[in-house]
Write a protein that holds these residues in place. Sequence first.
Motif, PDB file in Angstrom:
ATOM      1  N   UNK A  14     -33.075  99.917 -33.535  1.00 14.37           N
ATOM      2  CA  UNK A  14     -33.913 100.366 -34.625  1.00 14.37           C
ATOM      3  C   UNK A  14     -33.151 100.515 -36.034  1.00 14.37           C
ATOM      4  N   UNK A  15     -31.836 101.088 -35.980  1.00 16.00           N
ATOM      5  CA  UNK A  15     -31.019 101.353 -37.009  1.00 16.00           C
ATOM      6  C   UNK A  15     -29.976 100.081 -37.358  1.00 16.00           C
ATOM      7  N   UNK A  16     -29.867  99.065 -36.606  1.00 15.26           N
ATOM      8  CA  UNK A  16     -29.091  97.965 -36.950  1.00 15.26           C
ATOM      9  C   UNK A  16     -29.702  96.547 -37.134  1.00 15.26           C
ATOM     10  N   UNK A  21     -33.725  92.473 -35.407  1.00 20.51           N
ATOM     11  CA  UNK A  21     -34.592  90.891 -35.262  1.00 20.51           C
ATOM     12  C   UNK A  21     -34.369  90.469 -33.738  1.00 20.51           C
ATOM     13  N   UNK A  22     -33.388  90.978 -33.118  1.00 25.29           N
ATOM     14  CA  UNK A  22     -33.148  90.295 -31.689  1.00 25.29           C
ATOM     15  C   UNK A  22     -34.017  91.153 -30.756  1.00 25.29           C
ATOM     16  N   UNK A  25     -39.130  94.592 -29.661  1.00 25.90           N
ATOM     17  CA  UNK A  25     -40.076  95.254 -28.861  1.00 25.90           C
ATOM     18  C   UNK A  25     -39.544  96.693 -28.820  1.00 25.90           C
ATOM     19  N   UNK A  26     -38.058  96.866 -28.977  1.00 19.92           N
ATOM     20  CA  UNK A  26     -37.506  98.035 -29.427  1.00 19.92           C
ATOM     21  C   UNK A  26     -38.011  98.824 -30.540  1.00 19.92           C
ATOM     22  N   UNK A  27     -38.075  98.008 -31.529  1.00 24.74           N
ATOM     23  CA  UNK A  27     -38.370  98.351 -32.742  1.00 24.74           C
ATOM     24  C   UNK A  27     -39.807  98.821 -32.805  1.00 24.74           C
ATOM     25  N   UNK A  28     -41.035  97.998 -32.067  1.00 24.64           N
ATOM     26  CA  UNK A  28     -42.312  98.344 -32.153  1.00 24.64           C
ATOM     27  C   UNK A  28     -42.352  99.690 -31.205  1.00 24.64           C
ATOM     28  N   UNK A  29     -41.671 100.061 -30.070  1.00 20.58           N
ATOM     29  CA  UNK A  29     -41.826 101.013 -29.417  1.00 20.58           C
ATOM     30  C   UNK A  29     -41.388 102.146 -30.068  1.00 20.58           C
TER      31      UNK A  29
END
Length: 528
Positions: A14-16, A21-22, A25-29
């Motif tokens: 989330x913080x890099x 971009x890669x 799903x991590x960002x959305x969660x």
Amino acid sequence: MRNILIDLNILLDYYEEKRRKKFPYSVEAFDYLKYKDFAFVSSSSLDNFVFLKYKYISDAYPDMKRQHKIKIVNNFLKEILSFFKLAKTPTYIEKDWDDIEDSLLRSSAKAINGLILTRDENLLNEYPDITISPKEFVEKYVKENKKTNIPMLDLTRETYYMYPKIEENIDKVINKSNFILGDEVKKLEEKVANYIGTKYAVGVSSGTDALVLALRALAIIRKKQEYWNKDDLIITTPFTFTATGDSILRSGATPLFVDIDLENYTIDTQLIKKALDKYCSRVKGIVPVHLYGHPCNMDEIMDIAREYNLFVVEDCAQSFGAKWDGKMTGSFGDVGCFSFFPSKNLGGFGDGGMITTKDEEIAEVIRMLLKHGGKDKYNVDHIGYNARLDTIQAAVLLAKMEYIDEFTERRRKIANIYNNHLKGLNWLKTPSEHPRAYHVYHQYTVRLIEKDRNQLQKYLKENGIDSMVYYPVPLHKMKVFVNNGMEIFESLKNSELASKSVLSLPIEPLMEEDKIKKVIEKIFEWDL
């Protein structure tokens, strides 16, 4: 849904920027889990995150000053703790020493009975019962249209917002084991006295005990006896929490209930003067209540008190930080009584209270009463109590006081948003703020006019929005006062009307604007 523990790799995703971009799903969660009651991050993961972010910044910006790098990392840390609750890594769960990092993570997950949100394939394959991948989480939970849940107050979220300082202060107490009247109690007393603007502040076990001790001390000083007499009257409002009137009974006196001003729900000062004309010398004092965080008209109350030689005990249970004409509540009367109940603007991890005064004799008698009645507990002077403020509570409150002004401003901004959007409804009375008052909005309380308060409350609940009624039964209608004594001055029609028509809406200091507008939207929908 089970509790979710967010792994370090999700935090880094989330913080890099490259990882965002890669791993979408991590960002959305992550975004979905922000501010959710069931979302946690472990203390061990945070430690690793801080270390890695500091190293990353150092490598990317080698010329940056160390102090600036630390500030950047601490800002990341503060933001994460505002998003999620902190799951401390426990010492009581057996560790797998072959993979200590994953073992610590699993220990934290077991402590909160949660699932680990992770991209670690080894964890996902080896522990499918306690892990979930970001993709699976998004598909299973995020894409479901879950009903809004807006609580009145989220104490857990508030605590974790300021948790590092709280944890530090508690650890200091544990290290010294000075659990009774430790250094932190004295420090808190000094800090509160300085903040309120009085010479003395005395920590006690609750806001209720603060009122009882204050009234008892005034009886000892003014009447030269342990308690007031039953014929002694103390003026207060019936539109308040039970403790206000009950403390008068417990001090030996009888409450004289005087009606409120419907503009701000505080005692009507004109009616106080009229009541004094009727009851004359039987009245010994006034207990004004700064209800919902709006101060009473203390200039008029103090003028009356001086004219009739009455004491004034301010009930400041809901008004920490409130001001009248630029001066703090709790600094006007003979005594100010504060509550540190967890839901208050400044709340502890349990019961607690504080008494403020400029009078050395009052402070001295109160300090005796709270410790069984004497300076020497083995040779006491008065009928006393065990009413000390715990050192742990003082430590928590010292940490939280650093945020009180910030949280007050947050409450006032939320109230302003409500006011701006709701003021057009002719059936809804929004809170008023006297030009000389500084309202701290312990509650944001509206009043319905010719509409059913209970029906609106029911509708909000059906739509996931909490609300509360403070207070559904005025004191003069309660058995405790009917059976144990009270006097009623004229009509209490405003108090009775308020009890049937007020409703307090969510005003969580960390509440996002979209949730505030959701409450507003549902109120307008109900009106259609």
